[in-house]
Design a protein around this motif. Structure first.
Motif, PDB file in Angstrom:
ATOM      1  N   VAL A  81       1.292  -1.101   0.310  1.00  0.00           N
ATOM      2  CA  VAL A  81      -0.321   0.089  -0.393  1.00  0.00           C
ATOM      3  C   VAL A  81       0.526   1.172  -0.068  1.00  0.00           C
ATOM      4  CG1 VAL A  81      -1.498   1.420   1.433  1.00  0.00           C
ATOM      5  CG2 VAL A  81      -1.803  -1.251   1.178  1.00  0.00           C
ATOM      6  N   GLY A  82       0.828   2.012  -0.859  1.00  0.00           N
ATOM      7  CA  GLY A  82       1.462   3.405  -1.279  1.00  0.00           C
ATOM      8  C   GLY A  82       0.674   4.730  -1.181  1.00  0.00           C
ATOM      9  N   ASP A 142       2.277  20.330  -4.807  1.00  0.00           N
ATOM     10  CA  ASP A 142       1.707  19.295  -3.956  1.00  0.00           C
ATOM     11  C   ASP A 142       0.861  18.092  -5.018  1.00  0.00           C
ATOM     12  OD1 ASP A 142      -0.061  21.114  -5.499  1.00  0.00           O
ATOM     13  OD2 ASP A 142      -1.148  21.422  -3.860  1.00  0.00           O
ATOM     14  N   LEU A 143       0.321  17.738  -4.799  1.00  0.00           N
ATOM     15  CA  LEU A 143      -0.865  16.892  -5.229  1.00  0.00           C
ATOM     16  C   LEU A 143      -2.137  17.219  -5.286  1.00  0.00           C
ATOM     17  CD1 LEU A 143      -0.350  14.342  -7.073  1.00  0.00           C
ATOM     18  CD2 LEU A 143      -0.105  13.074  -5.388  1.00  0.00           C
ATOM     19  N   PRO A 144      -3.028  17.448  -5.816  1.00  0.00           N
ATOM     20  CA  PRO A 144      -4.135  17.721  -5.292  1.00  0.00           C
ATOM     21  C   PRO A 144      -5.624  16.988  -5.049  1.00  0.00           C
ATOM     22  CG  PRO A 144      -4.443  17.818  -7.654  1.00  0.00           C
ATOM     23  CD  PRO A 144      -2.604  17.075  -7.207  1.00  0.00           C
ATOM     24  N   LEU A 145      -5.046  15.826  -4.640  1.00  0.00           N
ATOM     25  CA  LEU A 145      -5.927  14.362  -4.445  1.00  0.00           C
ATOM     26  C   LEU A 145      -4.880  14.061  -3.752  1.00  0.00           C
ATOM     27  CD1 LEU A 145      -6.465  12.078  -7.233  1.00  0.00           C
ATOM     28  CD2 LEU A 145      -4.741  13.658  -7.277  1.00  0.00           C
ATOM     29  N   ARG A 146      -5.471  12.714  -2.743  1.00  0.00           N
ATOM     30  CA  ARG A 146      -5.080  11.365  -2.272  1.00  0.00           C
ATOM     31  C   ARG A 146      -4.948  10.336  -2.853  1.00  0.00           C
ATOM     32  NH1 ARG A 146      -8.696  12.275   2.780  1.00  0.00           N
ATOM     33  NH2 ARG A 146      -9.432  13.219   2.068  1.00  0.00           N
ATOM     34  N   LEU A 147      -3.795  10.014  -3.482  1.00  0.00           N
ATOM     35  CA  LEU A 147      -3.514   8.143  -4.380  1.00  0.00           C
ATOM     36  C   LEU A 147      -3.548   7.437  -3.113  1.00  0.00           C
ATOM     37  CD1 LEU A 147      -1.634   9.686  -6.775  1.00  0.00           C
ATOM     38  CD2 LEU A 147      -3.670   9.374  -6.766  1.00  0.00           C
ATOM     39  N   ARG A 148      -3.944   5.662  -2.742  1.00  0.00           N
ATOM     40  CA  ARG A 148      -3.532   5.175  -2.526  1.00  0.00           C
ATOM     41  C   ARG A 148      -3.674   3.941  -3.429  1.00  0.00           C
ATOM     42  NH1 ARG A 148      -8.338   3.678   0.754  1.00  0.00           N
ATOM     43  NH2 ARG A 148      -7.551   5.697   1.463  1.00  0.00           N
ATOM     44  N   PHE A 149      -2.261   4.273  -3.793  1.00  0.00           N
ATOM     45  CA  PHE A 149      -1.893   2.725  -4.403  1.00  0.00           C
ATOM     46  C   PHE A 149      -1.741   1.493  -3.797  1.00  0.00           C
ATOM     47  CE2 PHE A 149       0.935   4.351  -7.922  1.00  0.00           C
ATOM     48  CZ  PHE A 149       1.155   5.716  -7.161  1.00  0.00           C
ATOM     49  N   MET A 150      -2.294   0.606  -5.026  1.00  0.00           N
ATOM     50  CA  MET A 150      -2.882  -0.951  -3.622  1.00  0.00           C
ATOM     51  C   MET A 150      -2.367  -2.157  -4.895  1.00  0.00           C
ATOM     52  SD  MET A 150      -6.436  -0.439  -2.273  1.00  0.00           S
ATOM     53  CE  MET A 150      -6.515  -1.892  -0.764  1.00  0.00           C
ATOM     54  N   ILE A 151      -1.199  -2.464  -4.389  1.00  0.00           N
ATOM     55  CA  ILE A 151      -0.492  -3.619  -5.565  1.00  0.00           C
ATOM     56  C   ILE A 151      -0.292  -5.312  -4.666  1.00  0.00           C
ATOM     57  CG2 ILE A 151       1.782  -3.660  -6.828  1.00  0.00           C
ATOM     58  CD1 ILE A 151       1.858  -0.611  -6.174  1.00  0.00           C
ATOM     59  N   GLN A 209     -11.435  -3.153   4.355  1.00  0.00           N
ATOM     60  CA  GLN A 209     -12.220  -2.718   3.695  1.00  0.00           C
ATOM     61  C   GLN A 209     -12.564  -1.066   3.563  1.00  0.00           C
ATOM     62  OE1 GLN A 209     -16.557  -3.817   4.212  1.00  0.00           O
ATOM     63  NE2 GLN A 209     -16.097  -6.098   3.232  1.00  0.00           N
ATOM     64  N   ASP A 210     -11.784  -0.477   4.808  1.00  0.00           N
ATOM     65  CA  ASP A 210     -11.677   0.962   4.648  1.00  0.00           C
ATOM     66  C   ASP A 210     -10.363   1.214   3.422  1.00  0.00           C
ATOM     67  OD1 ASP A 210      -9.697  -0.939   6.185  1.00  0.00           O
ATOM     68  OD2 ASP A 210      -8.925   1.338   7.182  1.00  0.00           O
ATOM     69  N   LEU A 211     -10.100   0.220   3.234  1.00  0.00           N
ATOM     70  CA  LEU A 211      -8.269   0.687   2.671  1.00  0.00           C
ATOM     71  C   LEU A 211      -9.281   0.397   1.014  1.00  0.00           C
ATOM     72  CD1 LEU A 211      -5.511  -1.640   3.349  1.00  0.00           C
ATOM     73  CD2 LEU A 211      -5.898   0.581   3.560  1.00  0.00           C
ATOM     74  N   PHE A 212     -10.336  -0.340   0.624  1.00  0.00           N
ATOM     75  CA  PHE A 212     -11.154  -0.590  -0.223  1.00  0.00           C
ATOM     76  C   PHE A 212     -12.088   1.339  -0.720  1.00  0.00           C
ATOM     77  CE2 PHE A 212      -8.883  -4.194  -0.037  1.00  0.00           C
ATOM     78  CZ  PHE A 212      -8.916  -4.662  -1.495  1.00  0.00           C
ATOM     79  N   GLU A 213     -12.207   1.291   0.530  1.00  0.00           N
ATOM     80  CA  GLU A 213     -13.301   2.748   0.058  1.00  0.00           C
ATOM     81  C   GLU A 213     -12.792   3.772  -0.530  1.00  0.00           C
ATOM     82  OE1 GLU A 213     -16.426   0.757   3.678  1.00  0.00           O
ATOM     83  OE2 GLU A 213     -14.888   2.653   3.797  1.00  0.00           O
ATOM     84  N   ALA A 214     -13.673   4.638  -1.419  1.00  0.00           N
ATOM     85  CA  ALA A 214     -12.220   5.987  -2.027  1.00  0.00           C
ATOM     86  C   ALA A 214     -13.289   5.892  -2.941  1.00  0.00           C
ATOM     87  CB  ALA A 214     -11.709   5.900  -2.262  1.00  0.00           C
ATOM     88  N   ASP A 215     -13.091   7.574  -3.383  1.00  0.00           N
ATOM     89  CA  ASP A 215     -13.817   8.404  -4.769  1.00  0.00           C
ATOM     90  C   ASP A 215     -13.739   7.367  -5.667  1.00  0.00           C
ATOM     91  OD1 ASP A 215     -14.746  10.836  -2.859  1.00  0.00           O
ATOM     92  OD2 ASP A 215     -13.005  10.799  -2.339  1.00  0.00           O
ATOM     93  N   GLY A 216     -12.580   6.820  -6.043  1.00  0.00           N
ATOM     94  CA  GLY A 216     -13.498   5.979  -7.420  1.00  0.00           C
ATOM     95  C   GLY A 216     -11.691   5.441  -6.983  1.00  0.00           C
TER      96      GLY A 216
END
Ligand code: ZN
Length: 454
Positions: free
Chosen positions: A71-72, A140-149, A168-175
């Motif tokens: 997870v990044g 800066d980065l205008p969004l929060r990225l969650r890498f899941m590999i 499950q919280d890791l899989f909950e996102a805006d997209g």
């Protein structure tokens, strides 16, 4: 996204494209074959280090009985976008058909050859570089990225479900983006808004403890014929699946889908060029072939084994026969329901002697083009290409899309580095470097569009 900002982001990607090639060379050299469990530890570590190198804070999370999932995280404000990929690859066999070592990447005439280059190490790396380009251009980065590999996708992620239940919280996102999509032979990008599901089963019939002299087949039933008889009840000559109820709840084309599908230039006839296929199913027109490809199901025989197929003749009646099958499924056809219906169908047909074992499954899933992720992808492609993408409601293959969509996270394939001739799972897997360069730009533009749209 402002013109000037985009120009700086794209410039960073051009200037660092050499790093893409070097990093992908190192990454693909790590042998991570999940079918045999090779390189699990090394794969997790290499993935974490790669993300860290591009400024992403990464950690390896244990998956019970499976390889670590990496997870990044990058960015601290704005909407959350998950970026799913896998670091495992398919076995390289048949090795004789590779023109170069699958785990010793080479570039020949602008094409990068290695196992995992398109599926899907190249995509993970392209996303890491895309976010670095944004950070560099904007500060800066205008969004929060969650890498899941993860490390087991190529064997249908047998342990991901347990991990998913716990986190499950890791899989909950805006997209979420799921792996990366590819390009047509001509370089037109493809936008895929989901994936078909899969049910993989193994059917075995045993008629004796050991192989016997073939003359005994007069008294001891031949298991291969028996298995063929059972298989023939599953599907007719035209490919129609004969399991009762199979099509009842299958997704029907929506108006939105038909409208974008009609504009697509992609023709499944390409398979004749890419794979040397002798024929392509679905009809005489591109539109008929396209609809068949998108809305069709499969009941495919992956392998069939019985008896002796070596040189010359050996007269035996085999003790057992075995077939491996997979069904590709549309939304509305959950794999567990299909499995249940298939077992009931075999039983009703008197095939109680066929043992059914199910392997991994993936649920089918799709997301509307009008969703935030759908629109961000569309705008990302428009920014990086001179061309509109071809759009599909799902990919033909299967992936972890459902882990996100079932929690309300709209998901689609991200912009990708591959092309129609990438030969994922096959010998000489490759990506064209120009596709990759534009794929990274589309990824960055998609991230910026995702951050902005509300
Ligand atoms: Zn794959």
């Amino acid at each position: 996204m402002g013109e000037e900002e985009r120009r700086r982001v794209f410039q960073f990607i051009d200037e660092h494209f050499g790093d893409f090639v070097t990093d992908l060379t190192d990454y693909c050299a790590v042998r991570t074959v999940s079918a045999s469990g090779e390189g699990f530890k090394e794969g997790g570590r290499a993935t974490r280090e790669l993300l860290e190198k591009w400024g992403i804070s990464a950690r390896e999370m244990p998956v019970p009985n499976g390889p670590n999932l990496v997870v990044g995280e990058a960015g601290s404000t704005g909407p959350i976008l998950c970026l799913y990929n896998h670091y495992d690859v398919q076995p390289e066999e048949p090795i004789d058909e590779w023109k170069s070592d699958p785990f010793d990447p080479v570039v020949r005439e602008g094409v990068f050859y290695a196992r995992g280059s398109s599926d899907t190490k190249g995509n993970a790396l392209s996303q890491a570089i895309a976010q670095a380009a944004i950070q560099d251009a904007r500060g800066d980065l205008p969004l929060r990225l969650r890498f899941m590999i993860e490390g087991e996708e190529e064997v249908s992620s047998p342990h991901l479900n347990a991990f998913w239940k716990r986190h499950q919280d890791l899989f909950e996102a805006d997209g979420a983006t799921i792996e990366g999509s590819d390009h047509t032979a001509e370089g037109t990008p493809i936008l895929r808004l989901g994936s078909k599901g899969i049910l993989y089963v193994e059917l075995t019939v045993r008629k004796a403890a050991v192989d016997q002299h073939s003359s005994f087949a007069v008294s001891i039933p031949n298991p291969a014929w028996r298995l063929i008889a059972a298989l023939r009840t599953l599907r007719d000559e035209n490919g129609k699946i004969l399991i009762p109820g199979f099509y009842d709840n299958a997704h029907r084309p929506t108006e939105e889908e038909l409208a974008y599908l009609k504009r697509n230039r992609y023709d499944p006839e390409d398979f004749m060029k890419t794979y040397g296929a002798v024929e392509v199913l679905g009809g005489d027109t591109q539109w008929a072939r396209l609809q068949h490809m998108v809305y069709g199901n499969t009941c495919n025989i992956d392998g069939f084994y019985a008896g002796y197929i070596g040189d010359g003749s050996k007269t035996i009646n085999p003790a057992y026969a075995k077939a491996k099958l997979d069904f590709r499924l549309l939304p509305g056809q959950p794999p567990k329901d299909v499995l249940k219906a298939m077992k009931a169908h075999l039983k009703a047909g008197g095939f109680e002697d066929i043992e059914v074992k199910s392997h991994g499954t993936f649920e089918p899933a799709t997301t509307p083009l009008s969703s935030r992720i759908g629109q961000a992808l569309l705008r990302g492609y428009q920014a990086a290409y001179d061309d509109e993408p071809d759009i599909f409601p799902w990919s033909l293959g299967s992936s972890s899309t459902y882990y996100y969509t079932s929690l309300g996270t709209p998901s689609a394939a991200g912009p990708g580095v591959g092309h129609a001739g990438s030969k994922a799972h096959a010998p000489n897997e490759n990506i064209r470097l120009e596709d990759a360069r534009r794929g990274i730009k589309a990824t960055a533009a998609m991230m910026l569009a995702f951050a902005k749209s509300d």
